[in-house]
Design a protein around this motif. Structure first.
Motif, short mmCIF file in Angstrom:
data_model
loop_
_atom_site.label_atom_id
_atom_site.label_comp_id
_atom_site.label_asym_id
_atom_site.label_seq_id
_atom_site.Cartn_x
_atom_site.Cartn_y
_atom_site.Cartn_z
N ILE A 186 22.18 12.04 -12.34
CA ILE A 186 22.06 10.52 -12.80
C ILE A 186 22.26 10.35 -14.11
CG2 ILE A 186 21.11 8.36 -12.59
CD1 ILE A 186 20.45 9.12 -9.68
N PRO A 187 21.16 10.97 -14.74
CA PRO A 187 21.12 11.21 -16.18
C PRO A 187 22.24 11.66 -17.00
CG PRO A 187 19.34 12.34 -15.56
CD PRO A 187 19.99 12.01 -14.39
N LEU A 188 22.60 12.99 -16.28
CA LEU A 188 23.81 13.63 -17.04
C LEU A 188 25.07 12.67 -16.78
CD1 LEU A 188 23.10 17.17 -15.99
CD2 LEU A 188 23.05 16.05 -18.17
N GLY A 189 25.23 12.03 -15.71
CA GLY A 189 26.25 11.08 -15.56
C GLY A 189 26.38 10.08 -16.62
N LEU A 190 25.19 9.39 -16.96
CA LEU A 190 25.29 8.42 -17.97
C LEU A 190 25.60 9.06 -19.44
CD1 LEU A 190 21.69 6.99 -16.88
CD2 LEU A 190 24.15 5.84 -16.58
N THR A 191 25.08 10.32 -19.85
CA THR A 191 25.15 10.99 -20.86
C THR A 191 26.85 11.26 -21.17
OG1 THR A 191 24.48 12.92 -20.31
CG2 THR A 191 23.10 11.40 -21.56
N GLN A 192 27.41 11.75 -20.07
CA GLN A 192 28.86 12.18 -20.28
C GLN A 192 29.66 11.09 -20.26
OE1 GLN A 192 30.86 13.32 -16.33
NE2 GLN A 192 31.05 15.16 -17.22
N ALA A 193 29.31 9.90 -19.57
CA ALA A 193 29.91 8.43 -19.84
C ALA A 193 30.03 8.15 -21.28
CB ALA A 193 29.40 7.60 -18.71
N ALA A 194 28.76 8.22 -21.81
CA ALA A 194 28.71 7.92 -23.18
C ALA A 194 29.58 8.52 -24.06
CB ALA A 194 27.11 7.82 -23.60
N VAL A 195 29.57 9.98 -23.80
CA VAL A 195 30.48 10.82 -24.57
C VAL A 195 31.91 10.50 -24.41
CG1 VAL A 195 31.42 13.30 -24.85
CG2 VAL A 195 29.09 12.89 -24.26
N LEU A 196 32.37 10.15 -23.33
CA LEU A 196 33.84 9.82 -23.19
C LEU A 196 34.05 8.49 -23.39
CD1 LEU A 196 34.61 11.57 -19.41
CD2 LEU A 196 35.55 12.03 -21.73
N LEU A 197 33.17 7.70 -23.58
CA LEU A 197 33.37 6.18 -24.06
C LEU A 197 33.49 6.29 -25.64
CD1 LEU A 197 33.45 3.21 -23.65
CD2 LEU A 197 31.07 3.07 -24.26
N VAL A 198 32.71 7.02 -26.16
CA VAL A 198 32.66 7.02 -27.67
C VAL A 198 34.12 7.97 -28.20
CG1 VAL A 198 31.80 7.77 -29.86
CG2 VAL A 198 30.47 6.97 -27.97
N GLU A 199 34.36 9.04 -27.59
CA GLU A 199 35.60 9.82 -27.75
C GLU A 199 36.76 9.30 -27.40
OE1 GLU A 199 36.88 13.36 -25.18
OE2 GLU A 199 35.30 14.19 -26.23
N THR A 200 36.96 8.53 -26.26
CA THR A 200 37.91 7.74 -25.99
C THR A 200 38.42 6.72 -26.98
OG1 THR A 200 37.71 8.36 -23.81
CG2 THR A 200 39.81 6.61 -24.19
N TYR A 201 37.54 5.97 -27.62
CA TYR A 201 37.80 5.05 -28.41
C TYR A 201 38.15 5.63 -29.88
CZ TYR A 201 36.32 0.51 -26.17
OH TYR A 201 36.33 -0.58 -25.29
N GLY A 202 37.53 6.85 -30.09
CA GLY A 202 37.92 7.31 -31.22
C GLY A 202 39.16 7.80 -31.24
N VAL A 203 39.57 8.59 -30.12
CA VAL A 203 41.06 9.01 -29.96
C VAL A 203 41.99 7.93 -30.19
CG1 VAL A 203 42.79 10.09 -28.40
CG2 VAL A 203 40.58 11.02 -28.51
N ALA A 204 41.74 6.75 -29.56
CA ALA A 204 42.57 5.68 -29.87
C ALA A 204 42.79 5.09 -31.17
CB ALA A 204 42.32 4.52 -29.01
N HIS A 205 42.00 5.40 -32.38
CA HIS A 205 42.14 5.03 -33.54
C HIS A 205 42.17 6.39 -34.93
CE1 HIS A 205 40.30 1.62 -31.42
NE2 HIS A 205 40.92 0.79 -32.32
N THR A 206 42.60 7.24 -34.04
CA THR A 206 42.93 8.51 -34.88
C THR A 206 44.00 9.44 -34.34
OG1 THR A 206 41.90 10.41 -36.53
CG2 THR A 206 40.94 10.00 -34.18
N SER A 207 44.23 10.38 -35.00
CA SER A 207 45.14 11.41 -34.70
C SER A 207 44.51 12.20 -33.69
CB SER A 207 46.04 12.24 -35.56
OG SER A 207 44.83 12.99 -36.30
N ALA A 208 45.49 12.93 -32.57
CA ALA A 208 44.79 13.82 -31.66
C ALA A 208 44.41 15.12 -32.27
CB ALA A 208 46.15 14.21 -30.81
N ALA A 209 45.14 15.41 -33.42
CA ALA A 209 44.40 16.77 -34.09
C ALA A 209 43.24 16.46 -34.66
CB ALA A 209 45.62 17.04 -35.13
N ASN A 210 43.09 15.35 -35.26
CA ASN A 210 41.87 14.98 -35.82
C ASN A 210 40.74 14.78 -34.95
OD1 ASN A 210 42.72 14.99 -38.40
ND2 ASN A 210 41.81 13.09 -39.09
N ALA A 211 41.15 14.37 -33.73
CA ALA A 211 40.10 14.27 -32.76
C ALA A 211 39.52 15.51 -32.27
CB ALA A 211 40.82 13.33 -31.47
N GLY A 212 40.55 16.42 -31.93
CA GLY A 212 40.13 17.75 -31.48
C GLY A 212 39.18 18.54 -32.37
N LEU A 213 39.69 18.53 -33.52
CA LEU A 213 39.20 19.19 -34.73
C LEU A 213 37.50 18.85 -34.83
CD1 LEU A 213 41.99 19.51 -37.03
CD2 LEU A 213 40.74 21.57 -35.97
#
Length: 318
Positions: free
Chosen positions: A72-99
């Motif tokens: 349960i707590p890891l599900g919450l933190t993983q969701a937080a990671v993907l939330l910030v990460e996906t919003y980030g990918v939507a506003h930068t290049s895929a190369a920059n995101a991965g690096l």
């Protein structure tokens, strides 16, 4: 193909899949709202994981108390990671995101002090400093200017992911936790979290075209379910050092996929930042691994000296 080469190939494939996930997420979020993409990714992953759990007839299907307490707590933190990460990918290049997200490699040891008695060596902080400098160069892109929102979000995602990784170690170490069941519970938590925020956009999902559904299925089935199961299978068949070395190529593949398939362009500054980031992360990773190994050996020697009856000094039956 030998077993060693087969294992290396699987780990390399996982790194390629994860590296390509940034372009897939960027493509999906250009057609659908971010929260809807996250809900679809989690829901599809949950269905696939539940299917795998159900198909394993001999394995107990119920979750243990330890798995629930960790999941349960890891599900919450993983969701937080993907939330910030996906919003980030939507506003930068895929190369920059991965690096930039690869900064997690040097941030995690700073948060997870297990095996770091006495602190990390100074050279590790030099490697971390090189990575931070690389982030600045990557944010500059074609010239130094105000950082892009997406780059800042990816920087935040790297910090959150490092915290998530450290928490995984803290909640699962020494406990009987089955990786598949833990992952399944995390996908269920994520699905529940994003259901309500994405609820009003669900009709949009039904009208999505085939290309968008392909990206969603790829993110869920390959970047989440397959990558995790393949990683678990391969890591059990090789050394941790070799596994981390191969999985650490993820940012290289992210940049390659962004350029080759995404039509992104590397400027001189971006190329310099990429080289600095890859160098810094590999350098920091090797320093941390060597320090952890040395600390473990010293602890074993100290334990043996304190208890001469330790198994390390008693004859072993052949």
């Amino acid at each position: 193909m030998s077993d060693a080469r087969r294992t290396d190939s699987v780990l390399l494939l996982v790194a390629i899949v994860w590296g390509s996930s940034y372009l897939s997420a960027q493509t999906a979020t250009s057609a659908l709202p971010v929260l809807l993409v996250l809900f679809a990714r989690y829901a599809l992953s949950a269905v696939a994981c539940l299917g795998v759990v159900a198909s394993r007839g001999r394995s107990p299907r119920r979750w243990t108390r330890a798995e629930v307490r960790a999941g349960i707590p890891l599900g919450l933190t993983q969701a937080a990671v993907l939330l910030v990460e996906t919003y980030g990918v939507a506003h930068t290049s895929a190369a920059n995101a991965g690096l930039i997200i690869s900064l997690t490699i040097v941030l995690t040891p700073l948060l997870d002090r297990t095996g770091h008695a006495g602190g990390l060596p100074a050279v590790f902080y030099a490697a971390a400093g090189l990575c931070v400098l690389a982030v600045g160069v990557l944010m500059a892109g074609s010239g130094f200017h105000a950082p892009r929102l997406g780059d800042l979000l990816m920087l935040g995602a790297a910090v959150v992911r490092a915290g998530h990784v450290a928490l995984v170690g803290r909640l699962t170490s020494g406990r009987a936790v089955r990786p598949l069941h833990l992952t399944t519970l995390q996908t269920l938590v994520g699905t529940a979290l994003f259901l309500v925020p994405a609820g009003r956009d669900l009709p949009t999902l039904a009208r999505a075209d085939a290309a968008t559904w392909t990206q969603l299925l790829y993110l869920a089935l390959f970047c989440s379910v397959f990558a995790f199961l393949a990683q678990t299978w391969a890591v059990q068949r090789t050394s941790a050092s070799r596994a981390s070395l191969l999985l650490g190529t993820e940012p290289i593949w992210a940049a390659a996929v962004g350029v080759v398939l995404g039509g992104e362009h590397f400027t001189a500054l971006t190329g310099l930042g990429a080289v600095m980031m890859v160098t810094g992360t590999y350098w920091g990773q090797s320093v941390e691994r060597a320090h952890r190994t040395t600390t473990l050996r010293r602890h074993e020697v100290h334990s043996t000296e304190e208890d001469p009856r330790s198994p390390a000094t008693t004859p072993t039956a052949v």
